[in-house]
Design a protein around this motif. Structure first.
Motif, mmCIF file in Angstrom:
data_model
loop_
_atom_site.group_PDB
_atom_site.id
_atom_site.type_symbol
_atom_site.label_atom_id
_atom_site.label_comp_id
_atom_site.label_asym_id
_atom_site.label_seq_id
_atom_site.Cartn_x
_atom_site.Cartn_y
_atom_site.Cartn_z
ATOM 1 N N LEU A 115 0.811 -1.217 0.000
ATOM 2 C CA LEU A 115 0.000 0.000 0.000
ATOM 3 C C LEU A 115 0.844 1.266 0.000
ATOM 4 N N PHE A 116 2.164 1.133 -0.097
ATOM 5 C CA PHE A 116 3.015 2.302 0.029
ATOM 6 C C PHE A 116 2.746 3.339 -1.057
ATOM 7 N N GLY A 117 2.437 2.905 -2.255
ATOM 8 C CA GLY A 117 2.196 3.842 -3.350
ATOM 9 C C GLY A 117 0.961 4.706 -3.180
ATOM 10 N N THR A 118 0.072 4.339 -2.286
ATOM 11 C CA THR A 118 -1.157 5.123 -2.068
ATOM 12 C C THR A 118 -1.122 5.935 -0.778
ATOM 13 N N VAL A 119 0.036 6.007 -0.134
ATOM 14 C CA VAL A 119 0.136 6.696 1.156
ATOM 15 C C VAL A 119 -0.259 8.160 1.043
ATOM 16 N N ARG A 120 0.275 8.860 0.051
ATOM 17 C CA ARG A 120 -0.013 10.294 -0.071
ATOM 18 C C ARG A 120 -1.514 10.557 -0.198
ATOM 19 N N GLU A 121 -2.188 9.804 -1.052
ATOM 20 C CA GLU A 121 -3.628 10.002 -1.229
ATOM 21 C C GLU A 121 -4.398 9.667 0.047
ATOM 22 N N ARG A 122 -3.962 8.601 0.742
ATOM 23 C CA ARG A 122 -4.650 8.227 1.981
ATOM 24 C C ARG A 122 -4.438 9.263 3.079
ATOM 25 N N ILE A 123 -3.232 9.866 3.137
ATOM 26 C CA ILE A 123 -2.991 10.929 4.120
ATOM 27 C C ILE A 123 -3.868 12.135 3.809
ATOM 28 N N TRP A 124 -3.948 12.521 2.531
ATOM 29 C CA TRP A 124 -4.791 13.661 2.163
ATOM 30 C C TRP A 124 -6.260 13.403 2.511
ATOM 31 N N MET A 125 -6.716 12.180 2.206
ATOM 32 C CA MET A 125 -8.107 11.843 2.515
ATOM 33 C C MET A 125 -8.357 11.884 4.022
ATOM 34 N N ARG A 126 -7.401 11.364 4.791
ATOM 35 C CA ARG A 126 -7.531 11.380 6.256
ATOM 36 C C ARG A 126 -7.557 12.812 6.776
ATOM 37 N N ALA A 127 -6.663 13.680 6.263
ATOM 38 C CA ALA A 127 -6.638 15.091 6.683
ATOM 39 C C ALA A 127 -7.941 15.788 6.309
ATOM 40 N N TYR A 128 -8.453 15.511 5.117
ATOM 41 C CA TYR A 128 -9.722 16.112 4.672
ATOM 42 C C TYR A 128 -10.871 15.690 5.599
ATOM 43 N N ASN A 129 -10.937 14.391 5.902
ATOM 44 C CA ASN A 129 -11.992 13.903 6.794
ATOM 45 C C ASN A 129 -11.842 14.453 8.217
ATOM 46 N N LEU A 130 -10.599 14.591 8.695
ATOM 47 C CA LEU A 130 -10.385 15.194 10.012
ATOM 48 C C LEU A 130 -10.837 16.653 10.029
ATOM 49 N N ARG A 131 -10.552 17.383 8.944
ATOM 50 C CA ARG A 131 -10.959 18.794 8.872
ATOM 51 C C ARG A 131 -12.483 18.916 8.906
ATOM 52 N N ILE A 132 -13.179 18.003 8.243
ATOM 53 C CA ILE A 132 -14.649 18.030 8.262
ATOM 54 C C ILE A 132 -15.165 17.733 9.669
ATOM 55 N N THR A 133 -14.574 16.735 10.321
ATOM 56 C CA THR A 133 -15.016 16.327 11.656
ATOM 57 C C THR A 133 -14.614 17.351 12.717
ATOM 58 N N TYR A 134 -13.421 17.927 12.601
ATOM 59 C CA TYR A 134 -12.893 18.873 13.590
ATOM 60 C C TYR A 134 -12.495 20.168 12.877
ATOM 61 N N PRO A 135 -13.448 21.018 12.523
ATOM 62 C CA PRO A 135 -13.150 22.190 11.692
ATOM 63 C C PRO A 135 -12.234 23.229 12.334
ATOM 64 N N SER A 136 -12.190 23.311 13.662
ATOM 65 C CA SER A 136 -11.370 24.353 14.290
ATOM 66 C C SER A 136 -10.157 23.805 15.045
ATOM 67 N N THR A 137 -9.904 22.509 14.969
ATOM 68 C CA THR A 137 -8.773 21.894 15.663
ATOM 69 C C THR A 137 -7.548 21.879 14.753
ATOM 70 N N GLU A 138 -6.372 22.141 15.354
ATOM 71 C CA GLU A 138 -5.139 22.101 14.581
ATOM 72 C C GLU A 138 -4.813 20.651 14.196
ATOM 73 N N ILE A 139 -4.491 20.424 12.942
ATOM 74 C CA ILE A 139 -4.143 19.087 12.455
ATOM 75 C C ILE A 139 -2.643 19.057 12.196
ATOM 76 N N ILE A 140 -1.976 18.089 12.804
ATOM 77 C CA ILE A 140 -0.529 17.946 12.632
ATOM 78 C C ILE A 140 -0.271 16.687 11.818
ATOM 79 N N VAL A 141 0.406 16.844 10.685
ATOM 80 C CA VAL A 141 0.741 15.715 9.828
ATOM 81 C C VAL A 141 2.131 15.231 10.231
ATOM 82 N N HIS A 142 2.265 13.937 10.457
ATOM 83 C CA HIS A 142 3.556 13.373 10.844
ATOM 84 C C HIS A 142 4.246 12.759 9.632
ATOM 85 N N ALA A 143 5.522 12.479 9.783
ATOM 86 C CA ALA A 143 6.303 11.899 8.697
ATOM 87 C C ALA A 143 6.239 10.377 8.748
ATOM 88 N N ASN A 144 6.278 9.745 7.595
ATOM 89 C CA ASN A 144 6.367 8.286 7.507
ATOM 90 C C ASN A 144 7.829 7.865 7.543
#
Length: 177
Positions: A115-144
């Motif tokens: 699944l390594f080739g789809t990591v970037r898209e999955r991170i973006w999707m996760r960040a997008y869904n987190l933003r919808i669920t938590y609109p005013s919370t700071e989101i920190i993306v970590h490194a793989n």
């Protein structure tokens, strides 16, 4: 024994071999490049131990630990490239010997899906869904951990012994943590 593994690799494992076959792999050890470049191999194995990819033990334990299988190691030498230590799961010493690749290749497949080739898209999707669920919370993306992503498979503890190898006076259990 036969085992379907739910976590870790390989995804399916059929470890069936005679005691004579296991002893053949124990006694034949590694390719000649390992002995020729032992200092380089020791540095590599120290790094593998430091990264928790292997569990080093004294080699005298090898004949008495049950369910161990020894796969030869080699140094892959390519002109203009850095030498790499490789695990040769396809090495057969006789026409009737059974190598590790013959135990991990089953009619159900060889490996879990990569699944390594789809990591970037999955991170973006996760960040997008987190933003919808938590609109005013700071989101920190970590490194793989890209450094080791192609280095080691994560082995299930039940089959770690099948991926062991001997170098000099050390037994190494490959755990790929």
């Amino acid at each position: 024994y036969r085992r379907v593994i739910q976590t870790g690799c390989p995804s399916h494992f059929v470890a069936e071999c005679s005691r004579e076959n296991a002893l053949l792999y124990l006694h034949m050890r590694n390719g000649p490049t390992i002995a020729r470049k032992l200092d380089q191999v020791r540095k590599t194995m120290n790094k593998e131990d430091k990264n928790n990819f292997v569990i080093p033990l004294p080699s005298w334990l090898a004949p008495v630990v049950p369910h161990l299988f020894f796969t030869p190691q080699h140094i892959l030498e390519k002109p203009g490239k850095k030498d790499r230590q490789i695990f040769d799961g396809s090495k057969r010493y006789t026409a009737t010997s059974r190598c590790l690749n013959m135990m991990t290749s089953t009619h159900l497949g060889v490996e879990d899906e990569c699944l390594f080739g789809t990591v970037r898209e999955r991170i973006w999707m996760r960040a997008y869904n987190l933003r919808i669920t938590y609109p005013s919370t700071e989101i920190i993306v970590h490194a793989n951990d890209v450094k080791s992503c192609f280095q080691q498979i994560k082995l299930h503890p039940d089959c770690m012994g099948a991926f062991s190898y001997l170098i000099a006076n050390q037994l190494f259990l490959s755990c790929g943590l």
